[in-house]
Design a protein around this motif. Sequence first.
Motif, PDB file in Angstrom:
ATOM      1  N   LEU A   1      36.876  16.029 -12.359  1.00 19.34           N
ATOM      2  CA  LEU A   1      37.764  16.602 -11.368  1.00 19.34           C
ATOM      3  C   LEU A   1      38.875  17.407 -12.038  1.00 19.34           C
ATOM      4  CD1 LEU A   1      38.328  16.573  -8.250  1.00 19.34           C
ATOM      5  CD2 LEU A   1      40.118  14.934  -8.813  1.00 19.34           C
ATOM      6  N   LEU A   2      39.463  16.790 -13.067  1.00 26.95           N
ATOM      7  CA  LEU A   2      40.523  17.488 -13.806  1.00 26.95           C
ATOM      8  C   LEU A   2      40.001  18.805 -14.385  1.00 26.95           C
ATOM      9  CD1 LEU A   2      42.287  14.546 -15.673  1.00 26.95           C
ATOM     10  CD2 LEU A   2      43.175  15.868 -13.737  1.00 26.95           C
TER      11      LEU A   2
ATOM     12  N   LEU B   1      39.692  21.353 -11.685  1.00 20.81           N
ATOM     13  CA  LEU B   1      40.990  21.899 -11.302  1.00 20.81           C
ATOM     14  C   LEU B   1      41.455  22.932 -12.327  1.00 20.81           C
ATOM     15  CD1 LEU B   1      42.943  18.820  -9.926  1.00 20.81           C
ATOM     16  CD2 LEU B   1      42.331  20.894  -8.685  1.00 20.81           C
ATOM     17  N   GLU B   2      41.262  22.570 -13.545  1.00 16.65           N
ATOM     18  CA  GLU B   2      41.687  23.487 -14.609  1.00 16.65           C
ATOM     19  C   GLU B   2      40.962  24.819 -14.479  1.00 16.65           C
ATOM     20  OE1 GLU B   2      41.257  21.829 -18.555  1.00 16.65           O
ATOM     21  OE2 GLU B   2      41.782  23.767 -19.390  1.00 16.65           O
TER      22      GLU B   2
ATOM     23  N   LEU C   1      39.655  26.016 -11.834  1.00 11.44           N
ATOM     24  CA  LEU C   1      40.115  26.669 -10.616  1.00 11.44           C
ATOM     25  C   LEU C   1      41.397  27.443 -10.893  1.00 11.44           C
ATOM     26  CD1 LEU C   1      39.218  26.773  -7.632  1.00 11.44           C
ATOM     27  CD2 LEU C   1      40.909  24.996  -7.166  1.00 11.44           C
ATOM     28  N   ILE C   2      42.354  26.787 -11.578  1.00 15.26           N
ATOM     29  CA  ILE C   2      43.631  27.438 -11.900  1.00 15.26           C
ATOM     30  C   ILE C   2      43.372  28.684 -12.752  1.00 15.26           C
ATOM     31  CG2 ILE C   2      45.772  27.198 -13.221  1.00 15.26           C
ATOM     32  CD1 ILE C   2      45.698  24.181 -12.397  1.00 15.26           C
ATOM     33  N   LYS C   3      42.487  28.497 -13.670  1.00 14.15           N
ATOM     34  CA  LYS C   3      42.219  29.606 -14.588  1.00 14.15           C
ATOM     35  C   LYS C   3      41.608  30.795 -13.870  1.00 14.15           C
ATOM     36  CE  LYS C   3      41.008  29.656 -19.419  1.00 14.15           C
ATOM     37  NZ  LYS C   3      40.135  29.032 -20.418  1.00 14.15           N
TER      38      LYS C   3
ATOM     39  N   MET D   1      41.753  31.543 -10.683  1.00  8.08           N
ATOM     40  CA  MET D   1      42.647  32.168  -9.721  1.00  8.08           C
ATOM     41  C   MET D   1      43.915  32.619 -10.433  1.00  8.08           C
ATOM     42  SD  MET D   1      41.017  31.562  -6.811  1.00  8.08           S
ATOM     43  CE  MET D   1      41.667  30.920  -5.300  1.00  8.08           C
ATOM     44  N   GLY D   2      43.727  33.554 -11.305  1.00 10.90           N
ATOM     45  CA  GLY D   2      44.871  34.009 -12.117  1.00 10.90           C
ATOM     46  C   GLY D   2      45.715  34.993 -11.343  1.00 10.90           C
ATOM     47  N   GLU D   3      46.444  35.792 -12.043  1.00  9.17           N
ATOM     48  CA  GLU D   3      47.317  36.770 -11.401  1.00  9.17           C
ATOM     49  C   GLU D   3      46.494  37.835 -10.703  1.00  9.17           C
ATOM     50  OE1 GLU D   3      50.564  38.419 -13.615  1.00  9.17           O
ATOM     51  OE2 GLU D   3      51.049  36.431 -14.423  1.00  9.17           O
TER      52      GLU D   3
ATOM     53  N   THR E   1      45.439  37.700  -7.676  1.00 10.15           N
ATOM     54  CA  THR E   1      44.499  37.139  -6.704  1.00 10.15           C
ATOM     55  C   THR E   1      45.123  37.199  -5.303  1.00 10.15           C
ATOM     56  OG1 THR E   1      44.285  35.485  -8.404  1.00 10.15           O
ATOM     57  CG2 THR E   1      42.872  35.233  -6.495  1.00 10.15           C
TER      58      THR E   1
END
Lengths: 432, 305
Positions: free
Chosen positions: B262-263, B266-267, B269-271, B273-275, B277
Motif C-alpha cells: 500500500l505504501l 501511494l508513493e 501515486l504521488i510520484k 501525479m506530479g506538477e 496535473t
Amino acid sequence: MKEEKEDNKDLQVTPAREPAGEELDAAGKSLSEALRISFIILKVIMIVLVIAFLASGFKTVGSNERALVLRFGKIRGVGEKRILSPGLHWIFPYPIDEIVKIPVETQVNLPIDSFWYFQTEQEILSGQTRPVRPDQPLRPLRDGYCITRGERQDQAAGDFAGSDYSIVHSKWQLTYQIDDPEEFFINTYIEDVKPGDIYFNVITESVEPLLKNVFEDAVVTALVNYTIDEAISSQDRIPKHIKRLVQEKLDKIKSGIRVVSVQLTSSDYPRQVKDAFEASTRASQQRDREITKARTFAANTLNEAAGPVAEQLYLALHDESVSEQAKEMLWSQLAGTAREKIADARTYRTEVVERARANADYLLSILPEYKQRPELVMQKIYLDAIEQILDNADEKFVVQATEGSKGTEIRVLVNRDPKLKKKKSTEQTEEN
Amino acid sequence: MKNIAIAIFVALIIITLGLYLISFQVRETESCLVTTFGKATVEDQITAPGWYFKWPFPIQQVHRFDSRMRTYEVESEETTTAGGDPIIVSTYVVWKINKPLEFFNATKTVRRAQSEILHSRIRNTQNNVIGRHYFSEFVNSDPSKIAFESIQNEMLETLRQDIADAKVGIEITALGIKQLKVSEEVSKEVFERMRAERNRRAEVITSQGKGESIKIETDAKSKADELITAAEARATAIRGKGDAEAAKHYKKLEADPELAMLLRDLEALIKSMGEGTTIVIPTDMRPFNLLKGLPELKPAEPNEP
C-alpha cells in the motif's frame, strides 16, 4: 746588390795606393793626405757595411706566421727546429740563408659562386631575380648548376635509372688556412712577389685557382649522390661530405692546406620550375595543416568522451598485461561524457538503496502503531498522500456528482501545457 | 795589420764573386738542369735542393724549373657518353715538372707545356674515358650505381700513362671534373620532367594528407565510442549493484507485505501525479465531502480503558 757596388769602388781604389809611396813631393803629399783621409772614410764605410751585413740577418716572424730558413736553398734544421715560431731570429745573411715566412694562422674565406645561374651586375647589386620563362634553357657556359640524383624508385632499372636527375643551383663558401708550412712552401705554387704587392694577398691569389678547382670538383662529385630535396634543405651532411673530399685531395697532392669549414650559403631550385616546387611545398603545408586539424579534433573528441586519460585508458583496455589496479586508477581519473554516465549510475545506486532503506525503515517505524490502530494510521497516511497530490496539482476541480438518467457527465476543457495557459479558460459544464 | 785586414776583406769579396760564377743554389721549390755547351744528360738533372758547383758561363749553363704544383683547366666542352647522351664537362689537372731534362727537351716553358702538351691530351682523355661510360654511371637514382669518382680516377690514370709515355717531364698529381652539365635542349627536358615529378608528388601529398586526417579522426571517434560504451557497461554494473543492495532492504518489508504494498502504491501515486496535473475530484471523496456539509460527529469513546 748595394754591397757589390761598394766592393767595386774598393777595387778601384786599392791599386792607386802603391804608386803614392814612391814619389813624395808637395803635390804628392797633399795627394797622399787626401788618400789617407779617404782611406779612413773607406775603412769606416767598410766596418759599417760589415755590421750592416751581419745585422741584416735579424728577421722577425709575425704572430700569425711561421718561417722556414733555406740554407743554400735547402730547408735548414731537423724535425721541429725546421719551423721558426713568431719572434726575432738571426740567420746568416744572404746569400747563405734565406727566410720564407708563411702565414699559417690566418683563415681565408673563398666564396664559390660558379654553381649559380647567371646574373648581371645589376641583379647582383639589387638582389632581385629576373623571372624567367618556364621553357628557357640553362646555357651550359653561362649558368652554373649541379646535377643531383633522382628519387630512388624501386621499379627504376636500366637506362631509365640515370635519366631522372635534377638540376640545382648552389653557392658555397670555403674557409681554409695553411696547415703545414713546409709542404705548402715546397709544393704549392706561389707567384713571385712584385714590388707593391702585399705578400699575403699574393699567396691568397696564387692558391685560389687550385682551391677553386678542387672545391668545384668536390661539389660536383658529392652532389650526384644526393637528391634535390637533400641539397635544398641544406643538410649538414653535404658540406661535411664535400669538406672530406676537398681535404682528401689537398692531402693527396701535399698542398699543406687545411679546410677549416665548408658552408652551403645558398641553394635553390631552378627558377624555371619554381612554381611547381612551391606548389609542392604548399601541398605539404596543407597536408600538415589538415593533419594538425585532425589531431586537434581527435584530442577534443577523446577529451570530451573521457578526459585526459582517454588515450591511456583506451590502451589499457586493449592490453592484457595492464593490471586491474592500474586500470582502476585510470577509471578513477576519468572525465567527460564517460564520467557523467558513471556518476549518474552511482547516483542511481545511492538513490535506489537509500530509498529502499528509507521505505523499509518507515514501514518498521509505523508498524507498531499500525498494529494497534490500523484504521486511523491508514487514514492518516492516505490523507497525507492525497494532500501531497493535491498540493502538486496545478488545477483542481471538485465536482458534485448527481444521479441522472444518463448518469454523470463532466466536460472539462484543459490546456495541456500549463505554461501556455492564458487565463483560466476552462469551461465547466454540468448537466441537470 | 791594416793591410792584412783589407787583404782578407778583398779576398772574401773576390771569392764570393768567384763562387757566383762557378756554383749555384737549388731551392726547395725548384729543379735544375745543367747544360754543357747546350747539351745535357739524365745525370745533369738536379732535383734535390742545395749548393752545387759548375763550370763558369760559356761552358755550363743552369736552367731552373719551378717544380711546384700548378693547375690547368680545360674550358667546358660537350662530349658524348657511351649511350650517346651529350654531356658537358670541364676538367682540371694539377701538374708539376718532375723531370727537368725531358721538360727542357719537350717544351722549355710552362705556357707552352699547358697549351701544347696538356690541353689536347686532357681533352682526348676526357672524351675517351667518358665515351666508355654510360650517363647512368655519372648520376643515378640508385647511389650504389654512381661511378663518378671512379670515372675521374680512370681519367687520371689514363692521362698519367699518356703523359708518362710522351716523356715530357710532367707529372699529373690530380685530376677532376669541376663542371658536369647538360646541353641547353636537355636542360629544357629536365625542367619538364622535374615539374611533372613535383606535380605528381604534390598530388600524392595532398591525398596523403586527406587520408591521414580522415584516419586520425575516425580512429578518435571509434576510440571515444568504445570508451563511452565501456563506461556505460560500468554504469550498468553499478546500477545493478545498487538494485541488489536495495533488495536487501526489501526483506524488512516482509514484516507486513500488505502495508508495504500500500505504501509503495501511494508513493507511486504521488510520484505520477506530479506538477502540472489537473485533478477532477468528486465531492464524495474525502476530504472534499466536507464541502457538502459537516458530517455528524460524536465524541469518541475511549477504546480501551
